[in-house]
Scaffold this motif. Structure first.
Motif, short mmCIF file in Angstrom:
data_model
loop_
_atom_site.label_atom_id
_atom_site.label_comp_id
_atom_site.label_asym_id
_atom_site.label_seq_id
_atom_site.Cartn_x
_atom_site.Cartn_y
_atom_site.Cartn_z
N PRO A 159 40.00 32.31 30.49
CA PRO A 159 40.50 31.20 31.33
C PRO A 159 41.70 31.63 32.16
O PRO A 159 42.56 32.39 31.71
N GLY A 160 41.74 31.13 33.39
CA GLY A 160 42.85 31.42 34.29
C GLY A 160 42.67 32.68 35.10
O GLY A 160 43.51 33.00 35.94
N THR A 161 41.58 33.40 34.88
CA THR A 161 41.34 34.63 35.65
C THR A 161 40.32 34.35 36.76
O THR A 161 39.54 33.39 36.68
N VAL A 162 40.30 35.21 37.76
CA VAL A 162 39.33 35.03 38.84
C VAL A 162 37.91 35.24 38.35
O VAL A 162 36.96 34.74 38.94
N GLU A 163 37.75 35.92 37.23
CA GLU A 163 36.41 36.13 36.67
C GLU A 163 35.73 34.82 36.31
O GLU A 163 34.51 34.72 36.34
N VAL A 164 36.52 33.80 35.96
CA VAL A 164 35.95 32.48 35.67
C VAL A 164 35.15 32.02 36.89
O VAL A 164 34.00 31.59 36.77
N GLY A 165 35.74 32.11 38.06
CA GLY A 165 35.07 31.71 39.29
C GLY A 165 33.89 32.60 39.63
O GLY A 165 32.84 32.12 40.06
N VAL A 166 34.06 33.91 39.43
CA VAL A 166 32.98 34.85 39.73
C VAL A 166 31.76 34.54 38.87
O VAL A 166 30.62 34.50 39.36
N GLU A 167 31.97 34.32 37.59
CA GLU A 167 30.85 34.03 36.69
C GLU A 167 30.24 32.66 36.99
O GLU A 167 29.02 32.50 36.94
N ALA A 168 31.08 31.67 37.30
CA ALA A 168 30.57 30.33 37.58
C ALA A 168 29.69 30.33 38.82
O ALA A 168 28.62 29.72 38.83
N VAL A 169 30.12 31.02 39.88
CA VAL A 169 29.36 30.98 41.12
C VAL A 169 27.96 31.56 40.94
O VAL A 169 27.01 31.14 41.61
N LYS A 170 27.80 32.47 40.01
CA LYS A 170 26.47 33.03 39.73
C LYS A 170 25.51 31.96 39.25
O LYS A 170 24.31 32.05 39.47
N LYS A 171 26.01 30.94 38.57
CA LYS A 171 25.17 29.88 38.00
C LYS A 171 25.11 28.64 38.89
O LYS A 171 24.34 27.73 38.62
N LEU A 172 25.92 28.60 39.93
CA LEU A 172 25.93 27.43 40.81
C LEU A 172 25.01 27.59 42.01
O LEU A 172 24.99 26.73 42.88
N ASP A 173 24.24 28.65 42.07
CA ASP A 173 23.33 28.87 43.18
C ASP A 173 22.32 27.73 43.24
O ASP A 173 21.46 27.60 42.38
N GLY A 174 22.45 26.86 44.25
CA GLY A 174 21.56 25.72 44.38
C GLY A 174 21.85 24.59 43.41
O GLY A 174 21.09 23.65 43.30
N ARG A 175 22.96 24.69 42.69
CA ARG A 175 23.33 23.66 41.70
C ARG A 175 24.75 23.18 41.98
O ARG A 175 25.51 23.83 42.69
N TYR A 176 25.09 22.06 41.34
CA TYR A 176 26.41 21.48 41.54
C TYR A 176 27.25 21.43 40.28
O TYR A 176 28.34 20.86 40.29
N ALA A 177 26.75 22.00 39.20
CA ALA A 177 27.51 22.04 37.95
C ALA A 177 27.03 23.21 37.12
O ALA A 177 25.87 23.63 37.23
N CYS A 178 27.93 23.73 36.29
CA CYS A 178 27.55 24.74 35.31
C CYS A 178 28.42 24.56 34.08
O CYS A 178 29.48 23.94 34.12
N LEU A 179 27.92 25.09 32.98
CA LEU A 179 28.70 25.17 31.75
C LEU A 179 29.36 26.53 31.76
O LEU A 179 28.77 27.51 32.22
N MET A 180 30.56 26.62 31.25
CA MET A 180 31.26 27.89 31.13
C MET A 180 31.30 28.24 29.65
O MET A 180 31.85 27.48 28.84
N ALA A 181 30.69 29.36 29.30
CA ALA A 181 30.53 29.74 27.90
C ALA A 181 31.84 29.62 27.13
O ALA A 181 32.87 30.11 27.57
N ASN A 182 31.76 28.92 26.00
CA ASN A 182 32.89 28.74 25.10
C ASN A 182 34.12 28.15 25.77
O ASN A 182 35.24 28.41 25.35
N HIS A 183 33.89 27.34 26.81
CA HIS A 183 35.03 26.82 27.56
C HIS A 183 34.84 25.37 27.99
O HIS A 183 35.59 24.51 27.54
N GLY A 184 33.89 25.07 28.86
CA GLY A 184 33.78 23.71 29.35
C GLY A 184 32.78 23.59 30.48
O GLY A 184 31.79 24.31 30.54
N VAL A 185 33.08 22.71 31.43
CA VAL A 185 32.19 22.35 32.53
C VAL A 185 32.92 22.55 33.85
O VAL A 185 34.12 22.29 33.94
N LEU A 186 32.19 22.99 34.87
CA LEU A 186 32.69 22.99 36.23
C LEU A 186 31.66 22.29 37.09
O LEU A 186 30.48 22.63 37.06
N ALA A 187 32.11 21.28 37.84
CA ALA A 187 31.25 20.56 38.78
C ALA A 187 31.91 20.63 40.16
O ALA A 187 33.14 20.58 40.27
#
Length: 146
Positions: free
Chosen positions: A73-101
């Motif tokens: 948490p707090g690193t740019v890698e959070v965003g890098v990993e999230a964007v991989k799962k947001l392709d065509g989507r508006y929300a993702c779960l972040m492993a062992n962390h929470g939700v980003l919408a």
């Protein structure tokens, strides 16, 4: 909540801004809501995506809600990993962390975060009731093309 219009960004905000930069269509969808809502986060802890169990998940969330790889948490890698799962989507779960919408504004991003939690709660209850009927991919594809 993260607003890409903020002047000075901290760690989580930098991660979100990195995600918005990496995803071209987020130029107009540069708002994000990050939560630790209990049902959705429990699926993130289990590293288990939310399949399309409600037809409303297609227009509200873009389909299923996948789990992004763990990042500190707090690193740019959070965003890098999230964007991989947001392709065509508006929300993702972040492993062992929470939700980003994400959304066009904070209200839309918040609504999508709430809907993610609602879908997770319904999925959790349905799993405890027996077999869950996942909506067929053909129907999801049809709904996305409408």
């Amino acid at each position: 909540m993260y607003d890409a219009g903020w002047g000075r960004a901290g760690g989580q905000q930098k991660a979100f801004l990195r995600m918005a930069d990496a995803r071209g269509d987020l130029q107009t969808e540069a708002r994000g809501v990050h939560t630790h809502s209990p049902y959705a986060t429990s699926f993130a802890v289990n590293n288990q995506k939310l399949p399309v169990i409600l037809i409303e998940m297609v227009p509200f969330l873009g389909g299923d809600v996948e789990v992004a790889n763990f990042a500190i948490p707090g690193t740019v890698e959070v965003g890098v990993e999230a964007v991989k799962k947001l392709d065509g989507r508006y929300a993702c779960l972040m492993a062992n962390h929470g939700v980003l919408a994400v959304g066009a504004d904070l209200e839309q991003a918040h609504t999508r975060a709430v809907y993610t939690e609602d879908a997770a709660k319904i999925y959790n209850l349905a799993l405890n009731n027996g077999n869950v009927k996942i909506i067929d991919d053909d129907i999801v594809k049809y709904m996305k093309e409408r």
